[in-house]
Design a protein around this motif. Structure first.
Motif, short mmCIF file in Angstrom:
data_model
loop_
_atom_site.label_atom_id
_atom_site.label_comp_id
_atom_site.label_asym_id
_atom_site.label_seq_id
_atom_site.Cartn_x
_atom_site.Cartn_y
_atom_site.Cartn_z
N TYR A 1 11.85 5.50 3.77
CA TYR A 1 10.90 4.67 4.62
C TYR A 1 11.32 3.16 4.53
O TYR A 1 11.15 2.29 5.25
CB TYR A 1 9.46 4.86 4.03
CG TYR A 1 8.44 3.95 4.77
CD1 TYR A 1 7.75 4.41 5.98
CD2 TYR A 1 7.96 2.55 4.37
CE1 TYR A 1 6.83 3.69 6.70
CE2 TYR A 1 7.22 1.89 5.01
CZ TYR A 1 6.40 2.43 6.23
OH TYR A 1 5.72 1.43 6.95
N ARG B 1 0.75 -1.15 0.25
CA ARG B 1 0.10 0.00 0.07
C ARG B 1 0.74 0.98 -0.03
O ARG B 1 0.45 2.17 -0.71
CB ARG B 1 -0.84 -0.07 1.25
CG ARG B 1 -1.91 1.35 1.28
CD ARG B 1 -2.85 1.25 2.24
NE ARG B 1 -3.72 2.20 2.24
CZ ARG B 1 -4.65 2.50 1.57
NH1 ARG B 1 -5.05 1.91 0.60
NH2 ARG B 1 -5.31 3.61 1.68
N LYS B 2 1.93 1.14 0.96
CA LYS B 2 2.77 2.50 0.74
C LYS B 2 3.56 2.72 -0.66
O LYS B 2 3.59 4.05 -0.99
CB LYS B 2 3.90 2.41 1.94
CG LYS B 2 4.89 1.14 1.81
CD LYS B 2 6.08 1.28 2.63
CE LYS B 2 6.90 0.25 2.38
NZ LYS B 2 6.74 -1.17 2.51
N TYR B 3 3.67 1.66 -1.21
CA TYR B 3 4.33 1.90 -2.70
C TYR B 3 3.32 2.47 -3.57
O TYR B 3 3.52 3.26 -4.51
CB TYR B 3 5.11 0.63 -3.07
CG TYR B 3 6.48 0.27 -2.68
CD1 TYR B 3 7.43 0.82 -3.47
CD2 TYR B 3 6.60 0.12 -1.32
CE1 TYR B 3 8.69 0.48 -3.06
CE2 TYR B 3 7.90 -0.15 -0.92
CZ TYR B 3 9.02 -0.22 -1.85
OH TYR B 3 10.24 -0.16 -1.34
#
Length: 418
Positions: A216, A168-170
């Motif tokens: 991150y 999700r962060k990517y």
């Protein structure tokens, strides 16, 4: 207005150079990722330098050639990150980017764009410069930028299509990277008489997004690796239990079976608890309640006190127990005190285990009256054992371990848990 643009370009140049420098100095076990981001940020730095040169020469009739070269490199440098992003996206999704039809399509479109850009240097139907060094977009200008727009939309569509394959962060970071850059380039290349400030701001946002990804990811990877190392060290500590301690415990039980069967049963129970807690720690990757560690320590000391009945005395003062800590924290500290504190030439070893609560932390104090050890001797065995505990405390819960001499002889070890 020109001064404002200079300020913007200068600020963006400093930002991109800073991200490039941080990318270079941050250790990254994934060398492909590191090379990718170094190349990406290096291109952005060159873009900012080129934009600044263009701003210096664009209105000077005597610098027509310099302006033409600067514009050429603007178009070229802004296009290179797009196929690079396609490769990064495919690699992140676990696909072979070199054999991917998507990547090959993007490369073909970029080559078409490169050929059109080369043609533009010798013709006037895409863009040209007037004799007084004014940049003009010609009637076929959109033909030049169409391939690069196609690459941009292919990248965006590919990210959305592969959203289930991406963390999700990517996925969020890729959208943050693509959308502002595409909007900025779209505005910059379709609104006549606009300047490159839109492209600069788009690159700035994109750079920040991609830098956020690498930072991150690097922090997450580093913390994960350190947790794994800490867990492995805890496992090694368990597997390296002192053979003579196990031998002595078993022999004590053997003789007590005849001399004092009830005591033999209790020692067997304590020894079993000690072993169970040790091997449970191997499977534990998270912090545990303090009462579990205290039970482990009590079991260990109960077994040791059978052998050193008149030489080892323990005092517990632990009213505060409502906190958590890494497994194998308290017991190895106490074992270290017993192992290096028992000396026939000294008085009986007395160990005190205390806890207390402060406004911001919980504290464990282990104090003994043994011979102590030299704090400066960083290679001695007590320091190695305690250094391992200190590292696990810092990684797993942000805790701290301190060692200091005790007044009157001995050692005081303090553990602070935020």
């Amino acid at each position: 207005m020109k001064e404002i643009y200079f300020f913007i370009y200068g600020a963006m140049l400093v930002l991109t150079m800073l991200t490039l420098w941080i990318t270079l100095i941050i250790p990254n076990p994934n060398q492909w990722n590191k090379r990718f981001f170094v190349a990406l940020f290096a291109i952005f730095v060159l873009c900012m330098i080129d934009f600044s040169v263009d701003l210096l020469v664009y209105d000077d009739p005597n610098m027509a050639l310099a302006a033409k070269i600067a514009v050429y490199f603007e178009y070229l440098l802004l296009s290179i990150p797009m196929p690079m992003f396609t490769a990064y996206l495919l690699r992140t999704c676990g696909e072979n980017w070199l054999k991917s039809p998507l990547f090959r399509t993007v490369v073909v479109l970029w080559i078409i764009y490169f050929i059109l850009l080369a043609i533009a240097q010798f013709t006037t139907f895409l863009y040209y410069f007037t004799p007084d060094n004014q940049y003009i977009r010609a009637s076929w200008y959109l033909l030049l930028v169409t391939p690069i727009f196609a690459v941009m939309f292919l990248n965006l569509a590919s990210v959305i299509k592969r959203r289930d394959k991406l963390p999700r962060k990517y996925y969020i970071a890729f959208l943050i990277h693509l959308i502002p850059l595409q909007v900025a380039l779209l505005v910059n290349n379709t609104i006549i008489e606009t300047n490159t400030v839109f492209a600069v701001l788009g690159i700035c946002v994109s750079t920040l997004a991609m830098f956020a990804i690498i930072l991150y990811d690097q922090i997450e990877s580093y913390v994960g690796q350190q947790r794994k190392i800490a867990h492995q060290r805890a496992s090694i500590m368990v597997l390296q239990m002192r053979p003579h301690f196990i031998y002595n415990a078993m022999m004590s039980i053997y003789y007590l079976c005849v001399q004092d069967p009830k005591k033999a049963q209790q020692v067997t129970l304590d020894f079993t608890t000690y072993l169970r807690k040790n091997f449970t720690a191997i499977a534990s990757e998270n912090i545990v309640p303090f009462p579990d560690e205290l039970e482990h320590t009590r079991a260990y000391l109960a077994v040791e006190q059978v052998q050193f009945e008149d030489s080892l005395f323990v005092e517990y003062d632990t009213p505060h127990k409502n906190f958590r800590l890494p497994p194998l924290t308290l017991q190895p500290i106490v074992e270290n005190a017993v192992k290096h504190g028992m000396d026939p030439e000294y008085a009986p070893l007395r160990i005190s285990i205390r806890t207390r609560e402060t406004d911001s932390s919980s504290e464990i104090i282990v104090e003994d009256n043994g011979p102590g050890f030299a704090p400066a001797d960083g290679d001695c065995e007590p320091h190695i054992a305690l250094a391992n505990i200190r590292q696990r405390l810092e990684i797993m819960c942000g805790g701290k371990l301190t060692i200091r001499p005790r007044e009157g002889g001995g050692t005081v070890v303090s553990v602070i848990i935020p």
